[in-house]
Design an enzyme around this catalytic site. Structure first.
Site, PDB file in Angstrom:
ATOM      1  N   ASN A 264       0.060   6.340   5.197  1.00  0.00           N
ATOM      2  CA  ASN A 264      -0.837   6.675   4.032  1.00  0.00           C
ATOM      3  C   ASN A 264      -1.051   8.165   4.014  1.00  0.00           C
ATOM      4  O   ASN A 264      -2.006   8.659   3.332  1.00  0.00           O
ATOM      5  CB  ASN A 264      -2.346   6.137   4.238  1.00  0.00           C
ATOM      6  CG  ASN A 264      -2.498   4.829   4.465  1.00  0.00           C
ATOM      7  OD1 ASN A 264      -1.793   4.095   3.364  1.00  0.00           O
ATOM      8  ND2 ASN A 264      -3.148   4.111   5.402  1.00  0.00           N
TER       9      ASN A 264
ATOM     10  N   GLN B 152       0.927  -1.264  -0.036  1.00  0.00           N
ATOM     11  CA  GLN B 152       0.000  -0.279  -0.109  1.00  0.00           C
ATOM     12  C   GLN B 152       0.856   1.441   0.203  1.00  0.00           C
ATOM     13  O   GLN B 152       0.840   2.279  -0.816  1.00  0.00           O
ATOM     14  CB  GLN B 152      -0.849  -0.100   1.077  1.00  0.00           C
ATOM     15  CG  GLN B 152      -2.006   1.089   1.024  1.00  0.00           C
ATOM     16  CD  GLN B 152      -3.328   0.838   1.837  1.00  0.00           C
ATOM     17  OE1 GLN B 152      -3.316  -0.591   2.472  1.00  0.00           O
ATOM     18  NE2 GLN B 152      -4.244   1.840   2.008  1.00  0.00           N
ATOM     19  N   ASP B 153       1.757   1.637   1.065  1.00  0.00           N
ATOM     20  CA  ASP B 153       2.643   2.529   0.970  1.00  0.00           C
ATOM     21  C   ASP B 153       3.908   2.221   1.842  1.00  0.00           C
ATOM     22  O   ASP B 153       4.011   1.010   2.549  1.00  0.00           O
ATOM     23  CB  ASP B 153       1.975   3.982   1.648  1.00  0.00           C
ATOM     24  CG  ASP B 153       1.627   3.827   2.922  1.00  0.00           C
ATOM     25  OD1 ASP B 153       1.659   2.863   3.740  1.00  0.00           O
ATOM     26  OD2 ASP B 153       1.490   5.025   3.558  1.00  0.00           O
ATOM     27  N   PRO B 154       4.962   2.849   1.812  1.00  0.00           N
ATOM     28  CA  PRO B 154       6.309   2.716   2.403  1.00  0.00           C
ATOM     29  C   PRO B 154       5.979   2.722   3.838  1.00  0.00           C
ATOM     30  O   PRO B 154       5.092   3.360   4.461  1.00  0.00           O
ATOM     31  CB  PRO B 154       7.234   3.680   1.727  1.00  0.00           C
ATOM     32  CG  PRO B 154       6.672   4.279   0.711  1.00  0.00           C
ATOM     33  CD  PRO B 154       5.081   4.107   0.816  1.00  0.00           C
TER      34      PRO B 154
ATOM     35  N   CYS C  70       1.493   3.513  -3.253  1.00  0.00           N
ATOM     36  CA  CYS C  70       1.843   4.882  -3.001  1.00  0.00           C
ATOM     37  C   CYS C  70       3.530   4.744  -2.735  1.00  0.00           C
ATOM     38  O   CYS C  70       3.954   4.142  -1.971  1.00  0.00           O
ATOM     39  CB  CYS C  70       1.041   5.448  -1.794  1.00  0.00           C
ATOM     40  SG  CYS C  70       1.308   7.224  -1.562  1.00  0.00           S
TER      41      CYS C  70
END
EC number: 3.2.2.27
Length: 217
Positions: A129, A61-63, A120
């Site tokens: 997020n 989803q994101d780092p 993302c």
């Protein structure tokens, strides 16, 4: 920015000048505060796994948003950093599925054609997020669309509701989807554990006449 073949293919799915918008976003984000990963690693997934070699996608989803964790590859952290909970669970499932892996930098997966992509590509320090919905989703959706156009089979590994929504872009019948709940502590016991994504991926690749991934490397 990214491997040149990726770059040309991705551009075809984006509005004109979108790369310029991304660069402007990055200039502002990195000038205004602490952002992960380091800027030179934002596009690392596309730099270390060329399009023509990609045979598996693991979509995050994101780092990670903690210090020194994010390295530009989904779920992976540098070897000297403790594994976050989701990665601990991924390695637990790997151990149950294939065997134990004694390190948690996943770069060796990326070098074998496993694209470790986050939806993302940046995150503000300490804000999960925090960059969602601002710039990245059209770009990373375009990456999935590029993979969907490949003539050779790709195994898409989609963990969790967010990743599973991306199935809408995977329409080519040559490709394969492996999906389950997310490996996070909140959902890992709802079907991630026991899903055997690693052996299933290799079984698919070998059936397609392709080389499996050495997940323990």
């Amino acid at each position: 920015m990214a491997h040149s073949i990726w770059h040309e293919k991705i551009k075809s799915f984006l509005p004109e000048h979108y790369y310029g918008r991304i660069n402007h976003f990055l200039d502002e984000a990195y000038a205004s505060g602490l952002v992960y990963p380091q800027r030179e690693n934002v596009f690392k997934a596309l730099q270390v796994t060329p399009l023509e070699e990609t045979k598996v996608l693991i979509l995050g989803q994101d780092p990670y948003h903690g210090p020194k964790q994010a390295q530009g590859l989904s779920f992976s952290v540098p070897e000297e950093i403790s594994a976050p909970p989701s990665l601990i669970n991924i390695l637990k499932e790997l151990a149950d599925d294939i065997g134990p892996r004694d390190h948690h930098d996943l770069s060796t997966w990326a070098s074998q054609g496993v694209l470790l992509l986050n939806a993302c590509l940046t995150v503000p320090a300490g804000q999960a997020n925090g960059h969602a919905g601002l710039i990245w989703e059209p770009f990373t959706d375009a990456v999935i669309k590029v993979l969907n156009e490949k003539d050779s089979p790709v195994v898409f590994i989609l963990w969790g509701a967010y990743a599973r929504k991306k199935k809408a872009f995977i329409t080519n019948p040559k490709h394969h989807i492996i999906e389950s709940p997310h490996p996070s502590p909140l959902s890992s016991y709802r079907g991630f554990f026991g899903s055997k994504p690693f052996s299933r991926t290799n079984a698919i690749l070998e059936k397609e006449g392709m080389t499996g991934v050495d997940w323990l490397k």
